[in-house]
Scaffold this motif. Structure first.
Motif, short mmCIF file in Angstrom:
data_model
loop_
_atom_site.label_atom_id
_atom_site.label_comp_id
_atom_site.label_asym_id
_atom_site.label_seq_id
_atom_site.Cartn_x
_atom_site.Cartn_y
_atom_site.Cartn_z
N TYR A 14 12.25 13.77 -11.08
CA TYR A 14 12.22 14.26 -12.46
C TYR A 14 10.80 14.23 -13.02
N ALA A 15 10.28 15.38 -13.40
CA ALA A 15 9.00 15.50 -14.12
C ALA A 15 7.85 14.80 -13.39
N HIS A 45 1.42 16.70 -5.60
CA HIS A 45 0.09 16.58 -6.19
C HIS A 45 -0.22 15.14 -6.59
N TYR A 68 9.86 20.03 -23.84
CA TYR A 68 9.95 19.03 -24.90
C TYR A 68 10.10 19.66 -26.27
N ARG A 121 14.16 20.16 -27.04
CA ARG A 121 15.19 19.16 -26.75
C ARG A 121 14.96 17.86 -27.54
N PHE A 126 -2.98 16.97 -15.32
CA PHE A 126 -2.58 16.93 -13.92
C PHE A 126 -2.30 18.34 -13.39
N1 LIG Z 1 -5.07 13.51 -5.95
C1 LIG Z 1 -4.76 12.93 -7.10
N2 LIG Z 1 -3.56 12.35 -7.27
C2 LIG Z 1 -3.23 11.78 -8.44
C3 LIG Z 1 -4.14 11.76 -9.52
C4 LIG Z 1 -5.41 12.37 -9.32
O1 LIG Z 1 -6.26 12.42 -10.21
N3 LIG Z 1 -5.68 12.95 -8.11
N4 LIG Z 1 -3.78 11.14 -10.69
C5 LIG Z 1 -2.76 10.12 -10.63
C6 LIG Z 1 -2.30 9.75 -11.99
S1 LIG Z 1 -3.37 8.91 -12.97
C7 LIG Z 1 -1.06 10.04 -12.44
S2 LIG Z 1 -0.57 9.41 -13.94
C8 LIG Z 1 -0.13 10.84 -11.63
C9 LIG Z 1 0.57 11.94 -12.45
O2 LIG Z 1 1.50 12.51 -11.65
P1 LIG Z 1 2.68 13.42 -12.23
O3 LIG Z 1 3.32 12.76 -13.38
O4 LIG Z 1 3.53 13.78 -11.10
O5 LIG Z 1 1.88 14.67 -12.81
P2 LIG Z 1 1.97 16.22 -12.58
O6 LIG Z 1 1.23 16.59 -11.36
O7 LIG Z 1 1.56 16.84 -13.83
O8 LIG Z 1 3.50 16.55 -12.35
C10 LIG Z 1 4.40 16.57 -13.43
C11 LIG Z 1 5.53 17.50 -13.12
O9 LIG Z 1 6.45 17.43 -14.19
C12 LIG Z 1 6.76 18.70 -14.64
N5 LIG Z 1 7.11 18.65 -16.05
C13 LIG Z 1 6.31 18.77 -17.10
N6 LIG Z 1 7.01 18.69 -18.25
C14 LIG Z 1 8.29 18.50 -17.88
C15 LIG Z 1 9.50 18.34 -18.62
O10 LIG Z 1 9.52 18.36 -19.84
N7 LIG Z 1 10.64 18.15 -17.91
C16 LIG Z 1 10.65 18.13 -16.56
N8 LIG Z 1 11.79 17.94 -15.94
N9 LIG Z 1 9.52 18.30 -15.83
C17 LIG Z 1 8.36 18.47 -16.50
C18 LIG Z 1 5.53 19.51 -14.36
O11 LIG Z 1 5.86 20.85 -14.31
C19 LIG Z 1 5.06 18.93 -13.04
O12 LIG Z 1 5.64 19.59 -11.97
O13 LIG Z 1 -0.81 11.46 -10.54
C20 LIG Z 1 -1.58 10.56 -9.80
N10 LIG Z 1 -2.00 11.20 -8.58
#
Ligand SMILES: Nc1nc2c(c(=O)[nH]1)N[C@H]1C(S)=C(S)[C@@H](COP(=O)(O)OP(=O)(O)OC[C@H]3O[C@@H](n4cnc5c(=O)[nH]c(N)nc54)[C@H](O)[C@@H]3O)O[C@H]1N2
Ligand SMILES: Nc1nc2c(c(=O)[nH]1)N[C@H]1C(S)=C(S)[C@@H](COP(=O)(O)OP(=O)(O)OC[C@H]3O[C@@H](n4cnc5c(=O)[nH]c(N)nc54)[C@H](O)[C@@H]3O)O[C@H]1N2
Ligand code: SF4
Ligand code: SF4
Ligand code: SF4
Ligand code: SF4
Ligand code: SF4
Ligand SMILES: [Mo]
Lengths: 179, 347, 731
Positions: free
Chosen positions: C426-427, C432, C473, C476, C617
């Motif tokens: 979920y989200a 990535h 968001y 909902r 992200f």
């Molecule tokens: N290589 C690399 N990896 C990293 C990082 C980096 O800088 N480089 N950063 C790290 C850090 S600090 C963090 S916090 C994490 C973040 O990692 P994630 O939280 O996984 O961040 P995102 O890649 O944005 O993926 C979020 C997903 O949620 C979806 N989404 C967005 N809004 C909603 C919604 O309202 N509902 C639902 N169901 N889905 C939604 C988006 O479309 C996206 O596919 O990644 C980490 N990983």
């Protein structure tokens, strides 16, 4: 009389472009166009580097070549605050004003008329700050009346060193950058 | 070490101004050409006595061509407008600070002046037309019967021609935001370039119509058709050297003015210097040196010099070169001007 | 512990807020309204809170003639003070994203081929429920794992707990702030929290170690950073890259990547040997100071110089600068701190430096946050699981206090300590977010069921068996946000516009799925508003008021020790642990010890990455408003290095990492803003999901190049700055 100006603190600005998005949503600026934008200038050699970030837009020049060159009066100086505006219904789309602006502040709206920053006069007339100013998370932008010595902008200009952009172009720009 | 990053990708603005495509250079070229034709035709009305004017190329042919070319130019200008439905707005107001505004009003006056000039000798030049529309004879007679009206028409054509010619340069010249254009020389430059192209056009028409063993067959055929239709007398070709002579003078002045423009920029601020280098050594240098200076000015100057010395026959070549050179000059100046910028000072 | 201030607050809030709490349930008909801005006719404004990142800023959306017009900050919100960050302002682009998922999808071809059939919600949820029941029958319910990031996951967590699995994790721990929280817990007995309890607004000296505030747009932090800059606070920035923050700094330290611990030890050496530390504070609150001080003797600035590249004079000058301003000196703990695998110890060194300066619990340092007490909804108890969580078997990483995403991934691949057969995602875009894509894909191939709930077709959704399209968001309700901050407050997310297609909110999905699993008893409420109103009322507050204002403020609590905030430390000694017996007992260094980072292959550059202010992200690249500001990322390369390689700005290159992985093409930014031994890129670009038509193939993905990671032995975090790349010109 009033003379609206902007005073922007480059020391605080982080170049986040919130001002750009806010303008786009507030003013329905079409996709692919912007009324305001960011520039970054880097001087020096790593690691003794110097970076200045600026948020830029129409300078609402006191001597506006875009108004002077407009054949129809579409580009004009608004009675309130000396804001430079375009009346779409008068504009023929000759683009002389685009060429006349040394800041490249104007563009042709997809509907055909010349468009640019309005200093959000629709908000200002309702007592609000322009959208870009009101959104800026670093609070580095200030809007107000230069003719009022008590205004925030006048006091900032009195207190801190500042420069406008391209004074050499002779347009008497009205956006000042605190350095 | 300076890095400058601009976070903006506005169409027509970035990376450099490119709001004006082919329409504006074409319009500026045709406007200059028509301006030249007006001045030559106006001068002819003033200088020559009525019987001398007959069957001369300047007479009627010049103004008629002017009317057609100006209409083409206006069409190009109209095509360039991005808010076309509002074009009538031009004629609700006169903006004294806007060359565009002058231009639109000048254009409004240019048409009747050109028309009057053309009508003055139309019946003698194209008798067939006069036969079909007797009105034309009446008008021509009316004008010719009033020498002061003829002088007025001549003066009006000269004045409006100068205004039109200079305006096409001033239009760009007042746009101080583009360093390459910000020069008062642009007005006279476009005026003399207009004169040189006008003289070249008329000279070319004369050369084209002069019977000549080496003239291509299709030209003979075309001309015979035209002669039959118009019932016109052959044009008096004796003026050809005068036109070549005039053209060379105009070209020389144009060259001097171009030099002045560049020297002016080179001795000005950094941004103006950069603007000049765009033409001298920059991305526009090849077209500028070869197209404008070499083929557009120096070569025709030389060829016409030889013609005047009777070393060679009068040919179409110099005319075509000058006309093309004039068009290329407008393209180069409009495009390089759009590329020239104050950005250097912004960093 | 957090509970301390919470518990304390409880007593007072119960007394103060009850008077106002006389409201009952409200109906959906009660249209929300808030102060309009702009004064335009036909405009409706609705307060909610932002979800483009996890900061949860209070926002007010304006709808003009039924069309979403703009979003502004809610002036009542202490987090955002009426101003959103660019992503929040551009959040309306999430609603109008042309690439959005529109209907539930079931896979028709091989996994990863991104071929689907559109189905109804009933069909999709039946499909999932059937397979979840099969998994529970064959392997036990623990064989289902949930990856969930952000507040929207609350209800799915509830459903999965009711189903009987303890295995759920978010990348926010092992891939983000985990090491920091561990380092601070070991030292002060408490986390830094999110939003961080950093008193940037009042600091006189701010030390940023990699925290690139201004590019990292966590709103409050950036606002307070600007305040600090405006007040003329002394700013010290340590970063291999000349970040935006560095450009505001009095001291910029261009450190060799991965050597920060050496710098921290040298700083502490100077402060201790020159007796610049807060002796009273250390004496009063410190434990094991003598042993700690003794361990620092060899870490002289001269020792640190060859490691870090920072000359000894600068190290001394900056250490003295910090001491001069103490206790109003804040050595920022950072947030995304998974760099090299020694991150918990580095974070602990940051905690120790702050302890020396006496900044914890002091104005201009770290304040004591508090939150409002909003009772949980009275659900039936969850079934007891026979098996414990499998992400950290045998407490291999003894200080991991949250679940490890990568631990669940490992278990899925190996089937040990027990098999995992289903993932619900979920989200979070695991492909990535987690290091080493190939491992994630290998784990996915072990599954009987992969469900992805997302708003756009993410890379992870591309591998799913079932894709569920969520409402954004802006469309909902979500769970309440009783924020834990300077001033306690309660925030409400509510719909601003309708979902444009057949998208559904997470609470609806979670509830429907529970019903299909026969767990309907866990959802005694019919409608989300019934749930929300119940909780708000139970807290003694008014739900209609919350709907109308979006935010209800609580009573301010003392923020600093000298204001009466309790100076208590939830460590074994009850004090600030300069010397950690628990670390020693577990076989780790009781005081941080430096090991130099491993060098990369000759001629390669260490790959660093971070944030751009207008993107979150991998989730905003198809947002037309935000990608209009930055449509692809660039690779930052030192100007001199670029010249040597014959590259210039805007040339396209591909990056090849030490394991031969080749990136998508990416533009060079040749710049004086980075060291010559590393390159930098913004995370989140280089999408490979074909469904993301507007982001597909734009820029390159750092995640793809992070094939190696160094696991933090203390807590299982995945240090990702250990990859090296070379640049290949694109012809
Ligand atoms: N290589 C690399 N990896 C990293 C990082 C980096 O800088 N480089 N950063 C790290 C850090 S600090 C963090 S916090 C994490 C973040 O990692 P994630 O939280 O996984 O961040 P995102 O890649 O944005 O993926 C979020 C997903 O949620 C979806 N989404 C967005 N809004 C909603 C919604 O309202 N509902 C639902 N169901 N889905 C939604 C988006 O479309 C996206 O596919 O990644 C980490 N990983
Ligand atoms: N706009 C925007 N803002 C965000 C987010 C977002 O997606 N978009 N995400 C939010 C989240 S969840 C997080 S966790 C944070 C992350 O943001 P932060 O915690 O501030 O930063 P990091 O991602 O850890 O690190 C990136 C910075 O560290 C530097 N760096 C890399 N290696 C080293 C090193 O070895 N030593 C030092 N001293 N510096 C180094 C990089 O040059 C870069 O400037 O951002 C938050 N804010
Ligand atoms: S919103 Fe403010 S800080 Fe951000 S770029 Fe614009 S002026 Fe700078
Ligand atoms: S900045 Fe440009 S558009 Fe604005 S007033 Fe000045 S010249 Fe005109
Ligand atoms: S484009 Fe419109 S506003 Fe600009 S000069 Fe022409 S008529 Fe005036
Ligand atoms: S003042 Fe208004 S129109 Fe001008 S840039 Fe700011 S938001 Fe845009
Ligand atoms: S920091 Fe920005 S993206 Fe994150 S919640 Fe706040 S406004 Fe939204
Ligand atoms: Mo994070």
């Amino acid at each position: 009389m009033s003379r609206y100006i902007m005073v922007i603190d480059t020391k605080r600005c982080v170049g986040c472009m919130d001002c750009v998005v806010a303008c786009k949503t507030e003013n329905h600026v079409p996709e692919g166009f912007t009324r305001d934008w960011i520039t970054e200038t880097v001087h020096g050699r790593f690691p003794t580097t110097n970076l200045e970030i600026r948020t830029e837009r129409c300078n609402h020049c006191a001597n506006p070549p875009c108004v002077h060159c407009c054949p129809t009066g579409a580009s004009h100086v608004h009675a309130r605050g000396g804001v430079v505006l375009v009346t779409p219904e008068k504009c023929i789309g000759c683009k002389a004003c685009l060429a006349a602006c040394p800041y490249d502040a104007r563009f042709v709206h997809p509907k055909g008329y010349a468009d640019k920053c309005t200093f959000c006069i629709h908000r200002v007339e309702n007592g609000l700050d322009p959208a870009c100013v009101s959104v800026c998370p670093t609070r580095c932008m200030h809007f107000g009346d230069a003719d009022d010595p008590q205004s925030g902008v006048s006091r900032l200009l009195a207190a801190r060193p500042h420069h406008p952009l391209l004074p050499e172009a002779g347009t008497q720009p009205r956006i000042y950058y605190l350095t | 070490m300076t890095e400058f990053t601009l976070f903006r990708h506005t169409p027509g603005i970035d990376p450099t101004l490119h709001i004006w495509g082919w329409e504006i250079p074409v319009y500026l070229f045709l406007g200059g050409l028509v301006a030249g034709l007006m001045i030559l035709a106006g001068a002819r009305l003033l200088i020559m006595r009525p019987h001398e004017r007959q069957a001369m190329v300047c007479c009627t042919i010049g103004p008629l061509a002017g009317l057609a070319l100006l209409s083409l130019g206006m069409l190009a200008l109209f095509l360039d407008l991005s808010h076309k439905l509002y074009v009538w707005r031009l004629y609700l107001i006169f903006e004294p600070t806007s060359p565009m505004s002058w231009g639109s009003w000048i254009l409004l006056l240019v048409y009747p002046a050109l028309l009057a000039n053309a009508l003055t000798h139309l019946p003698e030049t194209i008798p067939a037309l006069a036969k079909r529309a007797p009105m034309l004879v009446t008008i021509s007679d009316y004008i010719l019967a009033r020498p002061r009206l003829v002088v007025a028409i001549g003066l009006a054509n000269i004045t409006l021609g100068i205004a039109l010619g200079i305006y096409t340069g001033i239009l760009l010249g007042t746009l101080g935001a583009r360093p390459l254009w910000s020069s008062a020389v642009l007005g006279p430059l476009f005026l003399f370039s207009g004169l040189s192209t006008a003289a070249a056009l008329l000279h070319g028409i004369l050369v084209f119509t002069t019977p000549d063993a080496e003239r291509p067959e299709f030209a003979d055929f075309l001309l015979s058709l035209l002669a039959r239709w118009s019932q016109a007398r052959p044009l008096d070709t004796r003026i050809a050297p005068t036109l070549a002579q005039a053209d060379n003078s105009f070209l020389t002045i144009e060259l001097a003015l171009l030099g002045l423009l560049l020297i002016g920029h080179l001795s000005s601020t950094a941004v103006h210097q950069q603007a000049a280098w765009l033409l001298l050594t920059g991305p526009y240098a090849a077209v500028f040196w070869i197209g404008v200076i070499g083929l557009g000015i120096l070569l025709p100057l030389f060829l016409q010099h030889l013609e005047l010395q009777h070393r060679i026959r009068h040919t179409l070549a110099p005319s075509l070169l000058v006309l093309t050179g004039g068009l290329v000059l407008r393209f180069v100046l409009v495009n390089a001007g759009q590329a020239s910028h104050w950005a250097a000072m912004l960093n | 512990m957090n509970a301390l201030s919470r518990r304390r607050f409880l007593k007072i809030s119960a007394a103060t807020v009850v008077a106002a709490g006389m409201a009952g349930r409200s109906s959906r008909a009660l249209a929300a309204s808030a102060t309009p801005s702009g004064g335009t006719a036909g405009v409706r404004t609705i307060p909610t809170f932002c979800d483009i990142c996890f900061w949860k800023c209070g926002a007010i959306a304006s709808v003009r003639d039924g069309q979403l017009w703009k979003i502004e900050g809610n002036p009542l919100d202490p987090l955002c003070q009426g101003r959103l960050c660019p992503r929040g302002t551009g959040g309306i682009g999430a609603h109008s994203d042309p690439d959005r998922l529109r209907a539930p999808l079931i896979r028709t071809h091989e996994r990863g081929e991104e071929k689907w059939q559109e189905v109804t919600w009933d069909e999709a949820l039946d499909y999932i429920a059937v397979r979840m029941k099969q998994i529970a029958a064959a392997h036990g319910p623990e064989a289902m794992a949930l990856f969930s990031h952000g507040i929207g996951g609350t209800f799915l967590k509830h459903t999965l707990k009711a189903y009987g699995t303890p295995n759920m994790a978010a990348p926010s721990f092992a891939q983000c702030r985990g090491p920091r929280d561990v380092g601070f817990r070991l030292t002060f007995g408490d986390d830094v929290g999110s939003p961080e309890r950093t008193d940037i607004a009042n600091t006189d000296c701010l030390v940023l170690i990699g925290s690139h505030l201004g590019e990292n747009m966590h709103n409050t932090q950036v606002q307070e950073f600007a305040t600090a800059v405006g007040r003329g606070a002394s700013i010290i920035v340590v970063d291999p890259r000349f970040s935006v923050a560095a450009s505001k700094a009095k001291f910029y330290l261009p450190i060799k990547p991965g050597t920060d611990l050496a710098l921290l030890l040298a700083w502490m050496h100077v402060i201790v040997t020159e007796k610049l530390y807060d002796a009273d504070y250390v004496a009063k609150h410190g434990f094991g100071f003598e042993q700690f001080a003794a361990s620092l003797t060899s870490y002289t600035p001269e020792w640190a110089f060859p490691e870090t590249g920072i000359d000894p004079d600068t190290i001394r000058a900056t250490a003295r600068e910090m001491a001069r301003h103490h206790p109003a000196t804040l050595v920022h703990p950072g947030r995304h701190v998974n760099w090299n695998g020694d991150d918990a110890q580095r974070s602990r060194a940051i905690a120790l430096l702050n302890a020396l300066l006496g900044s914890w619990g002091r104005k201009g340092g770290f304040y004591q946050p508090s939150s409002m007490d909003v009772p949980a909804y009275p659900y039936p108890p969850y079934p007891k699981s026979g098996r414990s969580k499998l992400d950290n078997p045998d407490h291999k990483h003894p200080f991991a206090h949250e679940a490890l995403t990568t631990g669940i991934r490992d278990a899925t691949i190996t089937g040990k300590p027990y098999p995992i057969k289903g993932w619900m995602v979920y989200a979070t875009n695991l492909l990535h977010a987690l290091p080493n894509e190939a491992e994630t894909i290998r784990a996915i191939q072990q599954l009987d069921l992969l469900v992805v709930v997302d708003v756009i077709p993410s890379e992870t959704a591309g591998w799913a068996d079932v894709v569920l399209p969520e409402s954004t968001y802006l469309e909902r309700f979500d769970d309440l946000n009783p924020e834990y901050f300077r001033q306690p407050f309660l925030g409400l997310r509510q719909p601003v516009v309708d979902s444009p297609h057949d998208q559904k909110p997470n609470w609806w999905i979670a509830k429907k799925l529970a019903e299909k699993l026969g767990l309907g008893a866990y959802y005694p409420w019919q409608d989300i508003e019934e749930y929300l109103a119940h909780r708000v009322t139970a807290a003694g507050l008014s739900y209609p008021e919350l709907k109308q204002k979006g935010i209800i403020l609580g009573q301010r609590q003392p923020l600093y020790f000298d204001e009466g905030a309790p100076a208590e430390f939830d460590t074994p000694s009850g004090q600030i642990e300069f010397y950690s017996l628990q670390l020693e007992k577990a076989g780790f260094d009781p005081v941080p010890r430096y090991t130099p980072p491993a060098a990369g292959p000759a001629g390669s550059f260490r790959l660093l990455f971070g944030r751009a202010p207008m993107h979150s992200f991998s989730r905003t690249q198809s947002n037309r408003l935000l990608s209009g500001l930055m449509s692809e990322n660039t690779v930052w390369l030192n100007h001199t290095a670029a010249t040597r390689l014959g590259l210039k700005t805007d040339d396209y290159v591909r990056l090849r990492n030490q394991d031969g992985v080749l990136s998508n093409r990416i533009k060079v930014k040749a710049t004086e803003r980075i060291r010559p031994d590393c390159v930098y890129m913004v995370h989140g670009f280089g999408h490979t999901s074909r469904g993301l038509r507007h982001a597909y193939g734009k820029g390159a993905s750092d995640a793809q190049l992070v094939t190696r990671y160094q696991t933090d032995p203390l807590m299982g975090g995945t240090g990702m700055n250990v990859n090296f790349v070379t640049l290949e010109p694109e012809v």
